[in-house]
Motif scaffolding. Sequence first.
Motif, PDB file in Angstrom:
ATOM      1  N   ARG A 154      18.690  26.103  -3.698  1.00 29.23           N
ATOM      2  CA  ARG A 154      17.300  26.048  -4.167  1.00 29.23           C
ATOM      3  C   ARG A 154      16.695  24.818  -3.563  1.00 29.23           C
ATOM      4  O   ARG A 154      17.155  23.706  -3.821  1.00 29.23           O
ATOM      5  CB  ARG A 154      17.276  25.945  -5.683  1.00 29.23           C
ATOM      6  CG  ARG A 154      16.911  27.275  -6.298  1.00 29.23           C
ATOM      7  CD  ARG A 154      16.650  27.153  -7.766  1.00 29.23           C
ATOM      8  NE  ARG A 154      15.578  28.062  -8.128  1.00 29.23           N
ATOM      9  CZ  ARG A 154      15.459  28.614  -9.334  1.00 29.23           C
ATOM     10  NH1 ARG A 154      16.306  28.352 -10.271  1.00 29.23           N
ATOM     11  NH2 ARG A 154      14.460  29.436  -9.582  1.00 29.23           N
ATOM     12  N   ASP A 155      15.679  24.981  -2.740  1.00 31.47           N
ATOM     13  CA  ASP A 155      15.075  23.805  -2.131  1.00 31.47           C
ATOM     14  C   ASP A 155      13.574  23.983  -2.057  1.00 31.47           C
ATOM     15  O   ASP A 155      13.008  24.862  -2.701  1.00 31.47           O
ATOM     16  CB  ASP A 155      15.702  23.522  -0.765  1.00 31.47           C
ATOM     17  CG  ASP A 155      15.336  24.572   0.278  1.00 31.47           C
ATOM     18  OD1 ASP A 155      14.549  25.493  -0.035  1.00 31.47           O
ATOM     19  OD2 ASP A 155      15.816  24.468   1.410  1.00 31.47           O
ATOM     20  N   GLU A 156      12.944  23.141  -1.266  1.00 28.94           N
ATOM     21  CA  GLU A 156      11.488  23.132  -1.236  1.00 28.94           C
ATOM     22  C   GLU A 156      10.927  24.368  -0.546  1.00 28.94           C
ATOM     23  O   GLU A 156       9.751  24.675  -0.678  1.00 28.94           O
ATOM     24  CB  GLU A 156      11.016  21.869  -0.513  1.00 28.94           C
ATOM     25  CG  GLU A 156      11.469  20.614  -1.267  1.00 28.94           C
ATOM     26  CD  GLU A 156      11.165  19.330  -0.531  1.00 28.94           C
ATOM     27  OE1 GLU A 156      10.692  19.396   0.611  1.00 28.94           O
ATOM     28  OE2 GLU A 156      11.407  18.265  -1.113  1.00 28.94           O
ATOM     29  N   LEU A 157      11.745  25.059   0.215  1.00 37.11           N
ATOM     30  CA  LEU A 157      11.280  26.271   0.892  1.00 37.11           C
ATOM     31  C   LEU A 157      11.453  27.500   0.004  1.00 37.11           C
ATOM     32  O   LEU A 157      11.132  28.601   0.401  1.00 37.11           O
ATOM     33  CB  LEU A 157      12.058  26.477   2.200  1.00 37.11           C
ATOM     34  CG  LEU A 157      11.942  25.358   3.233  1.00 37.11           C
ATOM     35  CD1 LEU A 157      12.847  25.630   4.425  1.00 37.11           C
ATOM     36  CD2 LEU A 157      10.502  25.199   3.690  1.00 37.11           C
ATOM     37  N   GLY A 158      11.998  27.334  -1.179  1.00 32.67           N
ATOM     38  CA  GLY A 158      12.219  28.461  -2.082  1.00 32.67           C
ATOM     39  C   GLY A 158      13.693  28.576  -2.370  1.00 32.67           C
ATOM     40  O   GLY A 158      14.357  27.583  -2.638  1.00 32.67           O
TER      41      GLY A 158
ATOM     42  N   SER B 205      23.829  22.183  -5.167  1.00 30.87           N
ATOM     43  CA  SER B 205      23.467  23.407  -4.448  1.00 30.87           C
ATOM     44  C   SER B 205      23.367  23.133  -2.947  1.00 30.87           C
ATOM     45  O   SER B 205      23.812  23.921  -2.113  1.00 30.87           O
ATOM     46  CB  SER B 205      22.170  23.987  -5.038  1.00 30.87           C
ATOM     47  OG  SER B 205      21.079  23.913  -4.166  1.00 30.87           O
ATOM     48  N   ARG B 206      22.820  21.982  -2.583  1.00 35.90           N
ATOM     49  CA  ARG B 206      22.706  21.639  -1.163  1.00 35.90           C
ATOM     50  C   ARG B 206      24.084  21.374  -0.544  1.00 35.90           C
ATOM     51  O   ARG B 206      24.345  21.744   0.605  1.00 35.90           O
ATOM     52  CB  ARG B 206      21.813  20.405  -0.991  1.00 35.90           C
ATOM     53  CG  ARG B 206      20.333  20.694  -1.234  1.00 35.90           C
ATOM     54  CD  ARG B 206      19.505  19.431  -1.103  1.00 35.90           C
ATOM     55  NE  ARG B 206      18.081  19.695  -1.225  1.00 35.90           N
ATOM     56  CZ  ARG B 206      17.303  20.110  -0.223  1.00 35.90           C
ATOM     57  NH1 ARG B 206      17.816  20.306   0.979  1.00 35.90           N
ATOM     58  NH2 ARG B 206      16.020  20.322  -0.421  1.00 35.90           N
ATOM     59  N   ARG B 224      18.607  22.859   6.935  1.00 31.02           N
ATOM     60  CA  ARG B 224      17.817  23.100   5.718  1.00 31.02           C
ATOM     61  C   ARG B 224      18.519  22.532   4.476  1.00 31.02           C
ATOM     62  O   ARG B 224      17.869  22.009   3.569  1.00 31.02           O
ATOM     63  CB  ARG B 224      17.599  24.615   5.556  1.00 31.02           C
ATOM     64  CG  ARG B 224      16.859  24.971   4.298  1.00 31.02           C
ATOM     65  CD  ARG B 224      16.572  26.465   4.201  1.00 31.02           C
ATOM     66  NE  ARG B 224      16.067  26.743   2.864  1.00 31.02           N
ATOM     67  CZ  ARG B 224      15.643  27.923   2.452  1.00 31.02           C
ATOM     68  NH1 ARG B 224      15.643  28.957   3.281  1.00 31.02           N
ATOM     69  NH2 ARG B 224      15.202  28.096   1.231  1.00 31.02           N
TER      70      ARG B 224
END
Lengths: 328, 328
Positions: A154-158, B205-206, B224
């Motif tokens: 889950r990141d800033e791009l969705g 998550s990253r 990403r």
Amino acid sequence: MNIVSEGVFVAPASSANVGPGYDVFAIALEKPTLKLEVVVKEGEGVAVEVVGRYRNEVPEDPLLNSAAKAASHLLKTRNIKKEVRLTVEASIPPRKGLGASGAEAAAAVFALNRLLGLGFSADELVVAAAAAEPGGHLDNVSASIFGGFVICLRDELGSKIISVSPPPDLGLIVVVPDIVKESTASARKALPPMVDMSAHVQVASRVGAAAAAVCKGDVRLLLRSVVIDPLVECLRADAGVYGKGVTRESLLEEKRLLFRRFGVAEVISGAGPSRLLLFDRRENAGEFGRRKVDEALAEVIHRLEKTGAKILETIETNPSPHGVRQIG
Amino acid sequence: MNIVSEGVFVAPASSANVGPGYDVFAIALEKPTLKLEVVVKEGEGVAVEVVGRYRNEVPEDPLLNSAAKAASHLLKTRNIKKEVRLTVEASIPPRKGLGASGAEAAAAVFALNRLLGLGFSADELVVAAAAAEPGGHLDNVSASIFGGFVICLRDELGSKIISVSPPPDLGLIVVVPDIVKESTASARKALPPMVDMSAHVQVASRVGAAAAAVCKGDVRLLLRSVVIDPLVECLRADAGVYGKGVTRESLLEEKRLLFRRFGVAEVISGAGPSRLLLFDRRENAGEFGRRKVDEALAEVIHRLEKTGAKILETIETNPSPHGVRQIG
């Protein structure tokens, strides 16, 4: 009866978190599964009928039923006016941490996408299905849609779901006790806003190692990486989420014993109360290995029963290589 | 002079953390490298001579020099009495977040293990070398010993390093500003004992996604996953660890711009102040792609210079597929 389209779909249950991977990992299960029949007609409104073993525990109210909620959400986002009739065969024990509602939601959005030719990508289907989940969490619906072992970024791009084929030698057993948890939403509320930095680092290290282990097909490393979760499982045990008599200390002691004595990694499935036992099928082949797994299982059941719980089901299963499928 | 054994070794520099992977990830760098000559004689004591570009910044006192500290530690654990003379050619900028001390320690333990036939496993060498590192952290020494992209699992059984071949299309540029950081130890002290739960989940998550990306050779997903670290990088920027004028806000704004406009992921290398730029060599092949990377680099340099920093070195490099090697 002006039927536009219809079909029968099967979605795998799933086990979220897999130890340290809170809100990150989930694994789709070959068994149990959920069957969903969908009929689309000209008209408007979503109706649900629930049949099957757990029919009395799954709501038929379209405002409460996960399949209906996900279906309504999907139709609304595309401004589609159709009448949708859903028949859920409830075979996944509900509210036991096996992604029953996630499987319903996943099956519903997958089915409508297919039957109405909406052209959603799998990632978009996950987001649509997650809209029906408490806290919008992606893990269970991702596993039910993609199958396999999923990692949710889950990141800033969705959001981006990475689905990896689980190691073929990974064996799984699900133990379902009759412990009643309030709800997944209240289990989420049991978590504090701040967490210990050293526990954070340990979790991150375990999550990184577990992700690599799955990708490399290294079951032994996977078990070692996931067997302990110093953070969410411990905090929820402290908060009594896993039932009376299951404390942080008793849970850790049980896990260490099972891992050391039998080579079995025990984790809480999702927000519990079910337990997921992971083991290496190669190391547990033959009569001796098989007996080790059986002994581990007996130990888990014995300890649960000692806290006053009864065992509803014991499900010997495998990772499901695929997500929702149309079978009719 | 009763020489028992001697050899010349080369260790790669390394970049720890790689965005969200604080204390978990590190990547070995093809350039810069550190050369270590080792002579073992009958006798006792460890002596160090430092030569090369950064000789004035690396201590020769055996109680302070990392190669000597790691060598002494190794000899002590095996109760070995030998005289060891180390010549360090200091080519990795020290205290710039490029694992200079970790490379020294890695080279020293690798060399003694080889020259004296001690039979340490690579995992054991990591632990021995880490004894010379602040906080005993494993990431830099692991990368310098194993090479590649490393994931450090620290659990109740000890430590286990997972080394993965990085994607061949992963391009790297290191930018070294003249910002003086107090020490890695003080950068570690800038971190609070408790961290935000939502940042924790995002980091986990990253980290999971990045580990899978490296294993799958998916550079785009790797960039990403690592481009933002909401936790340690932000906390250290808040604490002024990366130099005057580098705030959480300015760092995030710079990262987002570089990623969106040029497809380049910028992370702080280790505890800083160096920056590591990661990019996809396939997407940046040809004149146009190359120009994008050059523009990203110019942007980073421009912004660093605006805060008053000077650029000491810009190193175009690659992941190093191997760790310490004997070259003579």
